[in-house]
Write an enzyme that holds these catalytic residues in place. Structure first.
Site, PDB file in Angstrom:
ATOM      1  N   HIS A  10       0.821  -1.214   0.000  1.00 48.64           N
ATOM      2  CA  HIS A  10       0.000   0.000   0.000  1.00 48.64           C
ATOM      3  C   HIS A  10       0.855   1.264   0.000  1.00 48.64           C
ATOM      4  CE1 HIS A  10       1.037   0.802   4.200  1.00 48.64           C
ATOM      5  NE2 HIS A  10       0.920  -0.505   4.387  1.00 48.64           N
ATOM      6  N   GLY A  11       0.251   2.369  -0.379  1.00 45.95           N
ATOM      7  CA  GLY A  11       0.950   3.654  -0.363  1.00 45.95           C
ATOM      8  C   GLY A  11       1.247   4.140   1.049  1.00 45.95           C
ATOM      9  N   THR A  14      -0.040   7.903   7.242  1.00 47.58           N
ATOM     10  CA  THR A  14       0.398   8.852   8.274  1.00 47.58           C
ATOM     11  C   THR A  14       1.342   8.174   9.265  1.00 47.58           C
ATOM     12  OG1 THR A  14      -1.672  10.077   8.077  1.00 47.58           O
ATOM     13  CG2 THR A  14      -0.399  10.410  10.090  1.00 47.58           C
ATOM     14  N   GLY A  23       0.283  -2.310  12.330  1.00 47.73           N
ATOM     15  CA  GLY A  23      -0.105  -3.629  11.875  1.00 47.73           C
ATOM     16  C   GLY A  23      -1.606  -3.664  11.677  1.00 47.73           C
ATOM     17  N   GLU A  83      -0.884  -7.417   7.838  1.00 48.28           N
ATOM     18  CA  GLU A  83       0.418  -7.140   8.446  1.00 48.28           C
ATOM     19  C   GLU A  83       0.478  -7.774   9.836  1.00 48.28           C
ATOM     20  OE1 GLU A  83       3.528  -6.885   8.660  1.00 48.28           O
ATOM     21  OE2 GLU A  83       3.777  -5.013   7.523  1.00 48.28           O
TER      22      GLU A  83
END
Length: 212
Positions: A10-11, A14, A23, A83
């Site tokens: 993913h990009g 924050t 995670g 994750e």
């Protein structure tokens, strides 16, 4: 027969930008993270994916939505591609972990395979579920072109698996936000690693916005 798997991280989020453990904690894509998703979409636009697997988080959903925009590719959310659950370390920096849970931090890193944060997963547990997802993908979608929008650790563990490295060596693979890793798996079980950690080029305007 060749099965092509395109693993996307993913990009930027924050929490990525703040270098905090992320995670199961969700964090929105930054504006730069959205630009990375757009760059991935351009890079992958010519690949006719037969199915897409997406980790069930906001950051992976947002990335997948951009990459698959205007397509009819079936999307399957699969928690096995999530994750690592960092337990009570979620949302903390490494320095904060060392300050708040010094004994736990020492114990976890003394046993990189079985150690865990309280309430979290060990690397062994993460590796087990990721390999389960990997083998299911290859079993059920032989000959397909498959997109997996996931996270750094799952991609690193797959690379360890296909190259014969121990899961504890996962840190040797750099997998940046907004990057692409691609593998071809043949019916003979031969595997070709096509690309690792490719970060598609941003447009000049996007690059300018990031550095403004």
């Amino acid at each position: 027969m060749r099965t092509s798997i395109w693993l996307v991280r993913h990009g930027q989020t924050t929490l990525n930008k703040q270098r905090r453990y992320q995670g199961i904690t969700d964090s929105p894509l930054t504006s730069f993270g959205m630009q990375q998703a757009e760059a991935l979409a351009r890079r992958l636009r010519r690949i006719p994916f037969t199915v897409a697997f997406v980790s069930p988080t906001g950051r992976t959903r947002a990335t997948a939505t951009v990459v698959l925009r205007a397509r009819t590719t079936p999307v399957v959310e699969d928690a096995r591609w999530s994750e690592t659950n960092h337990g009570r370390w979620e949302g903390l920096t490494y320095a904060e972990v060392r300050a708040c849970f010094p004994d736990e931090a020492v114990a976890r890193f003394a046993d990189p395979l079985r150690g865990r944060a309280q309430g979290g997963e060990s690397l062994a547990e993460v590796s087990e579920r990721i390999l389960e997802a990997w083998h299911a993908l290859l079993r059920d979608h032989r000959g397909g072109r498959i997109l997996v929008v996931t996270h750094a650790t799952p991609i690193q563990l797959i690379l360890c698996h296909v190259t014969g490295l121990s899961p504890t060596d996962h840190w040797r693979w750099r997998v940046d936000p907004g990057s692409l890793t691609a593998l071809d798996v043949y019916s003979s079980d031969a595997i070709i690693v096509r690309v690792v950690n490719e970060t598609p080029r941003l447009t000049q305007q996007e690059s300018g916005e990031e550095h403004a």
